[in-house]
Design a protein around this motif. Structure first.
Motif, short mmCIF file in Angstrom:
data_model
loop_
_atom_site.label_atom_id
_atom_site.label_comp_id
_atom_site.label_asym_id
_atom_site.label_seq_id
_atom_site.Cartn_x
_atom_site.Cartn_y
_atom_site.Cartn_z
N ILE A 1 -53.62 33.40 5.58
CA ILE A 1 -54.84 33.68 4.83
C ILE A 1 -54.42 34.49 3.61
O ILE A 1 -53.86 35.57 3.73
CB ILE A 1 -55.87 34.51 5.62
N THR B 1 -55.69 36.63 0.68
CA THR B 1 -56.93 37.35 0.38
C THR B 1 -56.75 38.24 -0.84
O THR B 1 -55.63 38.63 -1.18
CB THR B 1 -57.36 38.26 1.54
N ASN C 1 -52.62 34.10 10.31
CA ASN C 1 -53.95 33.76 10.81
C ASN C 1 -54.00 33.73 12.33
O ASN C 1 -54.42 32.75 12.93
CB ASN C 1 -54.37 32.40 10.22
N CYS D 1 -59.29 32.58 11.55
CA CYS D 1 -60.20 32.01 10.56
C CYS D 1 -60.05 30.49 10.53
O CYS D 1 -58.92 29.98 10.47
CB CYS D 1 -59.90 32.59 9.18
N SER D 2 -61.15 29.77 10.59
CA SER D 2 -61.10 28.30 10.56
C SER D 2 -61.65 27.73 9.27
O SER D 2 -61.77 26.51 9.13
CB SER D 2 -61.88 27.72 11.75
N LYS D 3 -62.02 28.58 8.34
CA LYS D 3 -62.54 28.08 7.05
C LYS D 3 -61.38 27.88 6.08
O LYS D 3 -60.36 28.56 6.18
CB LYS D 3 -63.51 29.10 6.45
N GLN E 1 -65.29 37.03 1.73
CA GLN E 1 -65.73 37.96 2.76
C GLN E 1 -64.72 39.11 2.88
O GLN E 1 -63.53 38.92 2.67
CB GLN E 1 -65.92 37.25 4.11
N PHE F 1 -62.69 39.66 8.68
CA PHE F 1 -62.59 38.46 9.51
C PHE F 1 -62.81 38.87 10.96
O PHE F 1 -62.12 39.75 11.47
CB PHE F 1 -61.21 37.81 9.36
N CYS G 1 -62.76 37.72 14.85
CA CYS G 1 -62.25 36.69 15.74
C CYS G 1 -63.39 36.24 16.66
O CYS G 1 -64.05 37.06 17.28
CB CYS G 1 -61.08 37.22 16.57
N THR H 1 -62.43 42.66 14.80
CA THR H 1 -62.69 42.47 13.37
C THR H 1 -61.59 43.13 12.53
O THR H 1 -61.20 44.27 12.78
CB THR H 1 -64.07 43.07 12.99
N ASN I 1 -59.91 42.56 5.18
CA ASN I 1 -59.15 41.49 4.52
C ASN I 1 -57.81 41.98 3.94
O ASN I 1 -57.11 41.21 3.28
CB ASN I 1 -60.00 40.77 3.46
#
Lengths: 418, 163
Positions: A68, A70, A82, A92-94, A99, A102, A104, A110, A113
């Motif tokens: 990821i 960021t 990730n 993260c699956s996006k 945001q 993240f 889980c 949480t 970032n």
């Protein structure tokens, strides 16, 4: 035939004018490459312009790792693994978004970032847990040059600029073509899968021998002048910058033409706003030189291919599968040329591209051909009698010579021997 | 929705036209397929999803009429290696609906499943297709073909047949 599970002497497999064909399709070799190349050297990950705003993120990869990328509140770029630090769930699956944290989905841990662990569900159960040690794993080194962000899993090693060496000039040359001095990656990617080893792609990117043959259909059906650049009589050069970075330098041909924007198959009259911006940025004479020379055609080892108007990111999936992520290069603040950059990119590359579909079928056929068990070795000696040094001390050859392949394999060998 | 208001005869005509379009594409009858297109035709296969703006973001195919013609001539050049040996295709097109009628144009939606046999593999592709057909004489011409691949967001292999 000895197997390749533990190569003692790479001289038995990599020669000055060819390699053991099994290096493209042996699982042990692939695993060693992950360790010694992808998880060691600087690898291109993404571009600054993909995460311009605070809290932007985009999913990338480094080697086989999903990463990821960021931009945290402090403005820094972070490369985060990730994987949730609790039980290993994919965090993260996006593919992208904006945001600050993240969460889980498995047990609701949480992370900020920047990777720090912010919260755990039902915190009373974590009396003995050291929260500061449970942040997301990070790519330990990150550096950028001209907006291109690289990561390295090696805690120590050469700096990015040392690693790029003379290849920094390639990125400078690209950026000089943008009136603002900046490029942007804003058009999304074509993701194109091939059933072939990643090194076939790396070598092909600066192989100036194939275009006249593999892409003959394009010359037949369009008024492309590419065949002038890559023929036997072309004054274009192949160049080895060292560290596996190579280019096909088409400037000698463009300088012979002496026409601005001929490198891009167009002319000054068709892109007046861009031409004015270039003159304002560089002055008339310098702008003219830059617009004659054009952008580079260069492969930055191991995964970033700057192909004049687009860039490719090469992602190894397995020993026999590779994904090429392709996007149009955009010059920040120059809409008229950007439109053409997008249109030309879409026509040429990706699964249905006029050029890349044919390259990709060659990758697949070469990968199949290399399955032979007959002790096969490639031949990459073309032009080794005419290698010479340019004024900067880099090895150059004719554009159709195998010199880039030899440079790539020489560097590969040094990494694998280390 | 009311089933009573469906213009069945127009739907049947559009279907018949698109069955022919599908068969010509399946059989790599490139010139015959090209002849279905209007002079201002646009052939669009977006990357990622149907919501992208093809004027700003990457598409797998975003051909205006002249680029469709280049694509066809490349197939016919004898040197389109990605399609040689010939790619074998059979598709099923179904779930036809008339989505819009607008003067002499009609927007038709359907689903398609393709079985594709290339040199290296057998593949299944799936898509939502939308066609803008223009009535000319007693038939149609193709003004727009949008192919929304089910897996457009993923890495895809070569797409060197007429989808």
């Amino acid at each position: 035939m000895n197997d390749l599970s533990s190569i003692e002497n790479w001289d038995d497999h990599i020669f000055s004018d060819g390699v053991d064909g099994r290096l493209y399709n042996d699982q042990h070799v692939f695993e060693q490459e992950l360790k010694k190349i992808w998880y060691t050297t600087w690898v291109y990950v993404g571009h600054e312009s993909e995460i311009p705003n605070t809290n932007d993120f985009v999913m990338k990869s480094l080697g086989l790792e999903p990463i990821i990328m960021t931009r945290s509140k402090d403005g820094n770029v972070n490369l985060l693994i990730n994987t949730c630090t609790h039980r290993g769930n994919k965090l993260c699956s996006k593919s992208k978004g904006n945001q600050g944290s993240f969460t889980c989905p498995y047990h609701s841990w949480t992370f900020k970032n920047d990777g720090k662990l912010m919260g755990q569900a039902y915190p009373d159960g974590f009396k003995n847990a050291d929260k500061s040690a449970l942040g997301l794993k990070r790519v330990p080194r990150i550096a950028s040059y001209g907006g291109f962000i690289f990561g390295s899993f090696a805690e120590e090693g050469p700096t990015l600029e040392e690693y790029l060496g003379g290849a920094t000039e390639l990125i400078d040359r690209l950026l000089a073509n943008s009136p603002s001095g900046e490029i942007e990656v804003t058009t999304g990617y074509l993701k194109h899968k091939v059933r072939g080893n990643w090194k076939l792609l790396v070598e092909n990117e600066t192989d100036g021998y194939h275009p006249g043959f593999v892409h003959a259909s394009v010359f037949m059906v369009s008024n492309s002048r590419i065949n002038e650049l890559y023929g036997d009589k072309s004054s274009s050069l192949s160049r080895d910058y060292g560290n596996g970075h190579t280019e096909i330098d088409l400037r000698p041909e463009f300088r012979k033409r002496g026409e601005e924007l001929s490198w891009f198959g167009t002319n000054k009259e068709r892109l007046p706003d861009y031409v004015e911006q270039m003159k304002a940025a560089h002055g008339d004479e310098k702008a003219r030189e830059i617009m004659i020379d054009g952008t580079p055609h260069a492969m930055i080892f191991p995964n970033l291919f700057i192909a004049e108007i687009q860039m490719f990111v090469i992602e190894p999936i397995s020993v026999s599968e590779t994904v090429q992520h392709v996007t149009a290069i955009q010059f920040k603040g120059s809409p008229d040329i950007n439109r053409r950059l997008r249109q030309q990119t879409m026509g040429s590359v990706g699964p249905a591209g006029f050029l890349l579909a044919d390259d990709s079928v060659m990758y697949e056929r070469t990968h199949q051909g290399l399955q032979t068990k007959t002790g096969y070795r490639t031949y990459t000696g073309r032009g080794n009698h005419r290698e010479r040094l340019d004024e900067d001390g880099y090895l150059v050859g004719d554009s159709t010579d195998d010199l880039p392949s030899r440079g790539i394999w020489k560097h590969y060998k040094s990494l694998m021997e280390a | 929705m009311s089933l009573a208001n469906i213009n069945y005869s127009l739907l049947r005509e559009a279907e018949q036209f698109l069955f022919v379009e599908a068969r010509l594409a399946d059989e790599n009858r490139y010139e015959d397929w090209e002849s279905l297109w209007a002079d201002d035709g646009v052939y669009w296969v977006p990357a990622e999803n149907a919501e992208i703006d093809p004027e700003k973001e990457m598409s797998i195919i975003y051909d205006n009429r002249s680029r469709i013609s280049v694509r066809i001539r490349q197939f016919l050049s004898g040197k389109r290696y990605a399609a040689d040996p010939e790619i074998k295709v059979r598709r099923v097109v179904s779930n036809f609906e008339l989505l819009e009628e607008d003067g002499d144009e009609v927007l038709v939606g359907c689903n398609a499943i393709y079985f594709v046999s290339t040199e290296s593999d057998d593949e299944v592709w799936g898509s939502r297709n939308e066609f803008r057909l223009r009535q000319v004489g007693d038939g149609f011409e193709l003004a727009r073909k949008n192919v929304f691949l089910v897996n457009a967001h993923k890495a895809l292999p070569n797409l060197a047949f007429l989808i």
